[in-house]
Design a protein around this motif. Sequence first.
Motif, PDB file in Angstrom:
ATOM      1  N   ALA A 151     -91.150 -72.657 -38.590  1.00 42.44           N
ATOM      2  CA  ALA A 151     -91.825 -73.352 -37.860  1.00 42.44           C
ATOM      3  C   ALA A 151     -92.072 -74.978 -37.572  1.00 42.44           C
ATOM      4  O   ALA A 151     -92.849 -75.042 -36.626  1.00 42.44           O
ATOM      5  CB  ALA A 151     -93.208 -72.826 -39.455  1.00 42.44           C
ATOM      6  N   GLY A 152     -90.688 -75.197 -37.779  1.00 39.82           N
ATOM      7  CA  GLY A 152     -90.798 -76.546 -37.564  1.00 39.82           C
ATOM      8  C   GLY A 152     -89.442 -76.602 -36.135  1.00 39.82           C
ATOM      9  O   GLY A 152     -89.342 -78.604 -36.059  1.00 39.82           O
ATOM     10  N   TYR A 153     -89.329 -75.959 -36.186  1.00 38.03           N
ATOM     11  CA  TYR A 153     -89.079 -75.755 -34.508  1.00 38.03           C
ATOM     12  C   TYR A 153     -89.626 -76.860 -33.500  1.00 38.03           C
ATOM     13  O   TYR A 153     -88.602 -77.539 -32.483  1.00 38.03           O
ATOM     14  CB  TYR A 153     -88.519 -74.597 -34.378  1.00 38.03           C
ATOM     15  CG  TYR A 153     -87.089 -73.606 -34.538  1.00 38.03           C
ATOM     16  CD1 TYR A 153     -86.958 -74.146 -35.921  1.00 38.03           C
ATOM     17  CD2 TYR A 153     -86.622 -72.392 -34.455  1.00 38.03           C
ATOM     18  CE1 TYR A 153     -85.575 -73.854 -36.680  1.00 38.03           C
ATOM     19  CE2 TYR A 153     -85.323 -71.568 -35.035  1.00 38.03           C
ATOM     20  CZ  TYR A 153     -85.074 -72.551 -36.472  1.00 38.03           C
ATOM     21  OH  TYR A 153     -84.281 -71.505 -36.807  1.00 38.03           O
ATOM     22  N   PRO A 154     -90.451 -76.583 -33.052  1.00 38.09           N
ATOM     23  CA  PRO A 154     -91.070 -77.919 -32.164  1.00 38.09           C
ATOM     24  C   PRO A 154     -91.323 -79.256 -32.298  1.00 38.09           C
ATOM     25  O   PRO A 154     -90.775 -79.993 -31.537  1.00 38.09           O
ATOM     26  CB  PRO A 154     -92.342 -77.330 -32.312  1.00 38.09           C
ATOM     27  CG  PRO A 154     -92.650 -75.760 -32.416  1.00 38.09           C
ATOM     28  CD  PRO A 154     -91.350 -75.797 -33.863  1.00 38.09           C
ATOM     29  N   LEU A 155     -90.754 -79.461 -33.917  1.00 36.33           N
ATOM     30  CA  LEU A 155     -90.552 -80.979 -33.998  1.00 36.33           C
ATOM     31  C   LEU A 155     -89.241 -81.233 -33.935  1.00 36.33           C
ATOM     32  O   LEU A 155     -88.617 -82.472 -32.745  1.00 36.33           O
ATOM     33  CB  LEU A 155     -90.204 -81.084 -36.087  1.00 36.33           C
ATOM     34  CG  LEU A 155     -92.195 -80.699 -36.117  1.00 36.33           C
ATOM     35  CD1 LEU A 155     -92.116 -81.108 -37.665  1.00 36.33           C
ATOM     36  CD2 LEU A 155     -93.035 -81.864 -35.335  1.00 36.33           C
ATOM     37  N   PHE A 156     -88.228 -80.320 -33.870  1.00 33.81           N
ATOM     38  CA  PHE A 156     -86.409 -80.349 -34.167  1.00 33.81           C
ATOM     39  C   PHE A 156     -86.838 -80.534 -32.376  1.00 33.81           C
ATOM     40  O   PHE A 156     -85.548 -81.247 -31.739  1.00 33.81           O
ATOM     41  CB  PHE A 156     -85.713 -79.475 -34.404  1.00 33.81           C
ATOM     42  CG  PHE A 156     -86.338 -79.572 -36.333  1.00 33.81           C
ATOM     43  CD1 PHE A 156     -86.839 -81.171 -36.529  1.00 33.81           C
ATOM     44  CD2 PHE A 156     -86.532 -77.825 -36.890  1.00 33.81           C
ATOM     45  CE1 PHE A 156     -87.066 -80.498 -38.228  1.00 33.81           C
ATOM     46  CE2 PHE A 156     -86.192 -77.872 -38.280  1.00 33.81           C
ATOM     47  CZ  PHE A 156     -86.753 -78.649 -39.380  1.00 33.81           C
ATOM     48  N   ALA A 157     -87.133 -79.562 -31.742  1.00 30.19           N
ATOM     49  CA  ALA A 157     -86.856 -79.334 -30.665  1.00 30.19           C
ATOM     50  C   ALA A 157     -87.131 -81.031 -29.279  1.00 30.19           C
ATOM     51  O   ALA A 157     -86.995 -81.190 -28.531  1.00 30.19           O
ATOM     52  CB  ALA A 157     -87.607 -78.372 -30.386  1.00 30.19           C
ATOM     53  N   ARG A 158     -88.240 -81.162 -29.767  1.00 31.56           N
ATOM     54  CA  ARG A 158     -88.521 -82.643 -28.717  1.00 31.56           C
ATOM     55  C   ARG A 158     -88.032 -83.656 -29.258  1.00 31.56           C
ATOM     56  O   ARG A 158     -87.378 -84.403 -28.474  1.00 31.56           O
ATOM     57  CB  ARG A 158     -89.907 -83.066 -29.648  1.00 31.56           C
ATOM     58  CG  ARG A 158     -90.796 -84.577 -29.309  1.00 31.56           C
ATOM     59  CD  ARG A 158     -91.517 -85.178 -30.329  1.00 31.56           C
ATOM     60  NE  ARG A 158     -91.823 -85.396 -31.531  1.00 31.56           N
ATOM     61  CZ  ARG A 158     -90.599 -86.559 -32.166  1.00 31.56           C
ATOM     62  NH1 ARG A 158     -90.746 -87.256 -31.207  1.00 31.56           N
ATOM     63  NH2 ARG A 158     -90.546 -86.791 -33.045  1.00 31.56           N
ATOM     64  N   CYS A 159     -86.829 -83.560 -30.824  1.00 35.72           N
ATOM     65  CA  CYS A 159     -86.363 -84.763 -30.931  1.00 35.72           C
ATOM     66  C   CYS A 159     -84.409 -84.486 -29.970  1.00 35.72           C
ATOM     67  O   CYS A 159     -84.163 -85.505 -29.623  1.00 35.72           O
ATOM     68  CB  CYS A 159     -85.490 -84.859 -32.288  1.00 35.72           C
ATOM     69  SG  CYS A 159     -86.652 -85.325 -33.675  1.00 35.72           S
ATOM     70  N   TYR A 160     -84.572 -82.775 -29.649  1.00 34.82           N
ATOM     71  CA  TYR A 160     -83.584 -82.632 -29.149  1.00 34.82           C
ATOM     72  C   TYR A 160     -83.812 -82.767 -27.285  1.00 34.82           C
ATOM     73  O   TYR A 160     -82.515 -83.611 -26.669  1.00 34.82           O
ATOM     74  CB  TYR A 160     -82.771 -81.449 -29.376  1.00 34.82           C
ATOM     75  CG  TYR A 160     -81.315 -81.000 -28.755  1.00 34.82           C
ATOM     76  CD1 TYR A 160     -80.796 -81.147 -28.499  1.00 34.82           C
ATOM     77  CD2 TYR A 160     -81.802 -79.502 -27.782  1.00 34.82           C
ATOM     78  CE1 TYR A 160     -79.515 -81.376 -27.978  1.00 34.82           C
ATOM     79  CE2 TYR A 160     -80.330 -80.268 -26.756  1.00 34.82           C
ATOM     80  CZ  TYR A 160     -79.550 -80.096 -27.270  1.00 34.82           C
ATOM     81  OH  TYR A 160     -78.623 -79.659 -26.403  1.00 34.82           O
ATOM     82  N   ARG A 161     -84.669 -82.750 -27.359  1.00 36.27           N
ATOM     83  CA  ARG A 161     -85.189 -82.684 -26.305  1.00 36.27           C
ATOM     84  C   ARG A 161     -84.771 -84.164 -24.987  1.00 36.27           C
ATOM     85  O   ARG A 161     -84.789 -84.866 -24.301  1.00 36.27           O
ATOM     86  CB  ARG A 161     -86.884 -82.453 -25.576  1.00 36.27           C
ATOM     87  CG  ARG A 161     -87.197 -82.877 -23.509  1.00 36.27           C
ATOM     88  CD  ARG A 161     -88.635 -81.592 -24.343  1.00 36.27           C
ATOM     89  NE  ARG A 161     -89.277 -81.603 -24.975  1.00 36.27           N
ATOM     90  CZ  ARG A 161     -89.471 -81.254 -25.672  1.00 36.27           C
ATOM     91  NH1 ARG A 161     -89.472 -79.521 -26.009  1.00 36.27           N
ATOM     92  NH2 ARG A 161     -90.666 -81.183 -26.358  1.00 36.27           N
ATOM     93  N   ASP A 162     -85.526 -85.399 -26.201  1.00 39.41           N
ATOM     94  CA  ASP A 162     -84.827 -86.776 -26.154  1.00 39.41           C
ATOM     95  C   ASP A 162     -83.763 -87.240 -25.840  1.00 39.41           C
ATOM     96  O   ASP A 162     -83.667 -88.009 -25.134  1.00 39.41           O
ATOM     97  CB  ASP A 162     -85.952 -87.492 -27.365  1.00 39.41           C
ATOM     98  CG  ASP A 162     -87.377 -87.552 -27.280  1.00 39.41           C
ATOM     99  OD1 ASP A 162     -88.426 -87.204 -25.996  1.00 39.41           O
ATOM    100  OD2 ASP A 162     -88.172 -87.801 -28.259  1.00 39.41           O
ATOM    101  N   GLY A 163     -82.862 -86.511 -26.894  1.00 38.13           N
ATOM    102  CA  GLY A 163     -81.587 -86.562 -26.546  1.00 38.13           C
ATOM    103  C   GLY A 163     -81.010 -86.171 -25.722  1.00 38.13           C
ATOM    104  O   GLY A 163     -80.082 -86.950 -25.079  1.00 38.13           O
TER     105      GLY A 163
END
Length: 269
Positions: free
Chosen positions: A187-199
């Motif tokens: 359920a927290g994947y959208p938070l992690f994906a945002r981090c990766y997208r910024d990277g």
Amino acid sequence: MISVRLASLGVFCLALSACGSSPPAPKVASTDSAEVEPPAKSSKPKARAPELPPELVVHHLRGNEADLRRCFFANPNLRGAVRFAWKLDVTGKVHGIHRESSTLSDPRVESCLSDRVSEIRFGDLEKPSLARWTFVFRLVDPPAKSKAGRSASKKRKSLPGDERGLQIDPNSPGMLPPDAINNVVEAGYPLFARCYRDGVNRDVNLDGTVRLHFVVGPAGAVSEVSDRGSDLSDRQVVDCIAEGFYALRFPQPQHGTVQVLYRLGFEAG
């Protein structure tokens, strides 16, 4: 390995009694003395303000990352995490921000972060709310550089249990079903994906694995996050993902804390 692919990215009653030389009270028909019953106290507990979901906290923190991260530059050698909680009125204005926990050793950084968060407006709300966030800095060391100035190879000796995305430390005093842990993390994947997208915005070829160890406390909140061999070269992404894990809320474990190792793989494409 758990892979994430970026495609397009709580009534005090005051009884006033007559005393001294006051005239006697008038007699009543009954021979029994009249007793005045105090007002009944309300048994209804005071309603707790709702807490803003992590994804909404992140939404309003976005665009302020540079100023927030700059607070840590007062002490570039500092590393650790600090958790703040604050109240929000219906206009989204921050009130009563305070530190809940910290592993930092420099109050200047905490003061700076508190000031920056207090300046953010969290949008119009239906009712006053609560919010909290944990800020992480330098969870991992920067990648080693080769003589050519590029990051060293990410190849490394595999660790025990590397083939699994989730490992529960058998020495944990508490118990949580693996499926319950997976459901919350997913359920927290959208938070992690945002981090990766910024990277990826910084490096289009960014890929690798984030390996984090975290502790689920008796109430279900994450009390500690540490690195266990992440090879993603952008340490800001690792810090950001760790902040996302701190925001997760798990079911209450039975019998105590639970220690978990979780792996997330990222591929640009």
